[in-house]
Design a protein around this motif. Structure first.
Motif, PDB file in Angstrom:
ATOM      1  N   GLY A  22      40.006  11.348 -21.054  1.00 33.54           N
ATOM      2  CA  GLY A  22      40.592  10.168 -21.678  1.00 33.54           C
ATOM      3  C   GLY A  22      41.904   9.783 -21.030  1.00 33.54           C
ATOM      4  O   GLY A  22      42.180  10.128 -19.889  1.00 33.54           O
ATOM      5  N   THR A  39      43.310   7.503 -25.898  1.00 35.88           N
ATOM      6  CA  THR A  39      41.899   7.159 -25.875  1.00 35.88           C
ATOM      7  C   THR A  39      41.156   8.390 -25.395  1.00 35.88           C
ATOM      8  O   THR A  39      41.398   8.866 -24.289  1.00 35.88           O
ATOM      9  CB  THR A  39      41.629   5.976 -24.917  1.00 35.88           C
ATOM     10  N   LYS A  41      37.504  10.373 -24.687  1.00 35.41           N
ATOM     11  CA  LYS A  41      36.094  10.163 -24.415  1.00 35.41           C
ATOM     12  C   LYS A  41      35.337  11.455 -24.682  1.00 35.41           C
ATOM     13  O   LYS A  41      35.826  12.539 -24.415  1.00 35.41           O
ATOM     14  CB  LYS A  41      35.889   9.733 -22.970  1.00 35.41           C
ATOM     15  N   ARG A  43      31.865  13.358 -23.731  1.00 30.57           N
ATOM     16  CA  ARG A  43      30.794  13.307 -22.742  1.00 30.57           C
ATOM     17  C   ARG A  43      29.673  14.252 -23.159  1.00 30.57           C
ATOM     18  O   ARG A  43      29.918  15.369 -23.598  1.00 30.57           O
ATOM     19  CB  ARG A  43      31.322  13.705 -21.378  1.00 30.57           C
TER      20      ARG A  43
END
Length: 55
Positions: A22, A39, A41, A43
């Motif tokens: 992120g 932010t 992420k 996966r």
């Protein structure tokens, strides 16, 4: 150059230590940190079906 508040510095370091993928965006106005955005992420491994795997 403005002096960074210790609490803000600790928050930024903690955020960086706890993120795997992120970004961390630090917003500065008039030499002072006014906002920190994270932010993150997530996966997942993709399991592709190939001709070799179908046999």
């Amino acid at each position: 150059m403005a002096v960074v508040d210790q609490a803000k510095a600790n928050f930024i370091l903690s955020t960086l230590k706890n993120i795997e993928y992120g970004s961390v965006i630090i917003t500065v106005h008039d030499g002072h940190i006014t906002q920190i955005d994270k932010t993150e992420k997530t996966r997942f491994e993709s399991k592709r079906v190939t001709a070799k795997n179908q046999k």
